[in-house]
Design an enzyme around this catalytic site. Structure first.
Site, PDB file in Angstrom:
ATOM      1  N   LYS A   3       0.815  -1.234   0.000  1.00  0.00           N
ATOM      2  CA  LYS A   3       0.000   0.000   0.000  1.00  0.00           C
ATOM      3  C   LYS A   3       0.844   1.278   0.000  1.00  0.00           C
ATOM      4  O   LYS A   3       0.437   2.283  -0.552  1.00  0.00           O
ATOM      5  CB  LYS A   3      -0.965  -0.010   1.185  1.00  0.00           C
ATOM      6  CG  LYS A   3      -0.291   0.026   2.544  1.00  0.00           C
ATOM      7  CD  LYS A   3      -1.297  -0.227   3.658  1.00  0.00           C
ATOM      8  CE  LYS A   3      -0.631  -0.156   5.014  1.00  0.00           C
ATOM      9  NZ  LYS A   3      -1.423  -0.755   6.084  1.00  0.00           N
ATOM     10  N   ARG A  34      -8.271  -0.750  16.337  1.00  0.00           N
ATOM     11  CA  ARG A  34      -8.625  -0.288  15.005  1.00  0.00           C
ATOM     12  C   ARG A  34      -9.680  -1.294  14.529  1.00  0.00           C
ATOM     13  O   ARG A  34     -10.735  -1.364  15.128  1.00  0.00           O
ATOM     14  CB  ARG A  34      -7.398  -0.178  14.095  1.00  0.00           C
ATOM     15  CG  ARG A  34      -7.656   0.735  12.895  1.00  0.00           C
ATOM     16  CD  ARG A  34      -6.457   0.874  11.963  1.00  0.00           C
ATOM     17  NE  ARG A  34      -6.164  -0.367  11.252  1.00  0.00           N
ATOM     18  CZ  ARG A  34      -5.122  -0.528  10.441  1.00  0.00           C
ATOM     19  NH1 ARG A  34      -4.262   0.463  10.251  1.00  0.00           N
ATOM     20  NH2 ARG A  34      -4.922  -1.674   9.824  1.00  0.00           N
TER      21      ARG A  34
HETATM   22  C1  LIG Z   1      -0.630  -1.709   6.711  1.00  0.00           C
HETATM   23  C2  LIG Z   1      -1.096  -3.025   7.140  1.00  0.00           C
HETATM   24  C3  LIG Z   1      -0.206  -4.096   7.210  1.00  0.00           C
HETATM   25  C4  LIG Z   1       1.264  -3.940   6.953  1.00  0.00           C
HETATM   26  O1  LIG Z   1       1.854  -3.182   7.966  1.00  0.00           O
HETATM   27  P1  LIG Z   1       3.431  -2.915   7.984  1.00  0.00           P
HETATM   28  O2  LIG Z   1       3.680  -2.301   9.300  1.00  0.00           O
HETATM   29  O3  LIG Z   1       3.695  -1.987   6.842  1.00  0.00           O
HETATM   30  O4  LIG Z   1       4.112  -4.207   7.813  1.00  0.00           O
HETATM   31  C5  LIG Z   1      -0.714  -5.329   7.571  1.00  0.00           C
HETATM   32  N1  LIG Z   1      -2.015  -5.503   7.835  1.00  0.00           N
HETATM   33  C6  LIG Z   1      -2.913  -4.500   7.789  1.00  0.00           C
HETATM   34  C7  LIG Z   1      -4.341  -4.773   8.100  1.00  0.00           C
HETATM   35  C8  LIG Z   1      -2.473  -3.218   7.446  1.00  0.00           C
HETATM   36  O5  LIG Z   1      -3.355  -2.218   7.394  1.00  0.00           O
END
Ligand SMILES: *Cc1c(COP(=O)(O)O)cnc(C)c1O
Length: 382
Positions: free
Chosen positions: A58, A153
């Site tokens: 992302k 969250r």
């Molecule tokens: C952004 C996100 C991740 C990845 O997180 P990182 O800290 O970049 O590894 C994994 N799972 C969800 C649900 C996320 O929103």
């Protein structure tokens, strides 16, 4: 006067057309080899506990080069938070399952089924709509139910509620396949993954398995921050998947925040290059009555006398927190900026900077997130 030969004209044309295509700055330089090596190192760590990796892209929007590099290095899934990015990845021909990692919107249901193979979910109403769409499209869509272990969250907070939801998906929703359960930590609540909270995810998985009478395929134990548990040898055995973005692409959090050194990951897979457009000796305190700057702040300035300062052709339009950039040259100080300019103090630098020089910066997650989407920033792969 020298006569221009045909050869000269030919050469000039070549220069104009293809030989020298000038690089336009600012440049976000992306080293795919470093992304590859980081993925390999994280993969080796995960392999030791039979944990699969969803490479989370992302931060780089839907950049297919990143997804392809992660896949080449062994990621089993590619995930991202936005359906628009999933759609673009699908159209670019990515050949691993695509995982939508933000809880879907009901309005997105049709396209979630159309473009994503797997989605993370926490709402019965949404699951119901996804199932309806999956029936319409004649597809089976995989869902991972999210459990909130305290980060507050996304996710179901109550254990019995998630067991009930799992059973309902399994028995009642014909075209959704209950793929597994997962959790997310360290985002909103900044909660540390531990044997205790991830252990609770695993206990819940076992209860669900008992209720539905089969094993779940995926127990997804979090994101980059969960690598700390793995590194300590404390990851509960049932966890068999992690969703990793930052730890592969930026690789700063584990070292700089968690103080974990994981296999010398590259921290400079993404760097920023910006060009000096003005360089002059100027007073360090603005002249006149200080009022309000371009972003409605009333700034304060320390008077350090006359200092050598450079103006770079990049600004807050390109990256919001420009003043948190980390220059390669440790003697550069960032003193401020506006929409299109970054002002740096180069008085203490050994290097005598001049107009046209390129200044390089290390980047963190937040910088890349903005730069990647900025049309006026050139993305260059090296
Ligand atoms: C952004 C996100 C991740 C990845 O997180 P990182 O800290 O970049 O590894 C994994 N799972 C969800 C649900 C996320 O929103």
């Amino acid at each position: 006067m020298t006569k221009i030969s045909n050869l000269d004209i030919l050469q000039k044309e070549q220069i104009l057309t293809k030989d020298i295509e000038p690089v336009e700055y600012p440049v976000l330089e992306i080293n795919l080899n470093k992304v590859y090596e980081n993925t390999r190192k994280v993969k080796e760590l995960c392999d030791s506990e039979d944990i699969s990796i969803a490479g989370i892209i992302k931060m780089t929007h839907s950049m297919k080069e990143i997804a392809e590099t992660m896949i080449a290095a062994g990621c089993d899934y590619i995930g991202t938070s936005r359906l628009n990015q999933i759609k673009k990845l699908r159209k670019s021909g990515i050949n691993k399952p695509l995982m939508l990692i933000r809880i879907p919107m009901i309005s997105e249901a049709a396209n979630v089924i159309r473009y994503a193979d797997i989605s993370l979910n926490s709402e019965k109403g949404t699951l119901f709509e996804l199932n309806k769409e999956a029936i319409n499209q004649g597809k089976i869509h995989k869902v991972i139910l999210m459990m909130d272990l305290g980060d507050l969250r996304e996710g179901v907070f109550d254990v019995n509620e998630i067991i009930g939801m799992a059973l309902w998906v399994e028995k009642e929703l014909s075209n959704l396949h209950l793929y597994g359960i997962g959790t997310n930590l360290g985002c909103y609540g900044a909660i540390v993954p531990t044997e205790v909270n991830i252990g609770k995810l695993c206990d819940t998985a076992e209860k669900i398995e008992a209720a539905i009478g089969r094993n779940l395929e995926i127990i997804s134990g979090g994101a980059t921050s969960s690598l700390t548990l793995l590194k300590d040898g404390k990851m509960p055995k049932k966890v068999n998947n992690l969703r990793i973005g930052e730890g592969i692409l930026v690789a700063r959090d584990l070292d700089e925040i968690w103080e974990y050194d994981i296999a010398d990951l590259h921290k400079d897979a993404f760097i920023l290059k910006a060009e000096v457009i003005e360089i002059k000796d100027k007073p360090s305190h603005p002249i006149g009555k200080v009022f309000i700057d371009a972003f409605c702040n009333t700034p304060t300035y320390e008077d350090k006398g006359i200092r050598r300062r450079a103006l770079l052709g990049i600004g807050k339009q390109d990256l919001v927190n420009a003043d948190t950039l980390n220059p390669f040259d440790k003697n550069i100080k960032i003193i401020g900026g506006s929409s299109d300019h970054l002002i740096i103090d180069v008085e203490d630098c050994d290097n005598e900077y001049k107009v046209g020089d390129i200044i390089e910066f290390y980047l963190s997650y937040q910088h890349i997130l903005y730069l990647i989407n900025e049309e006026d920033v050139n993305k260059v792969f090296v």
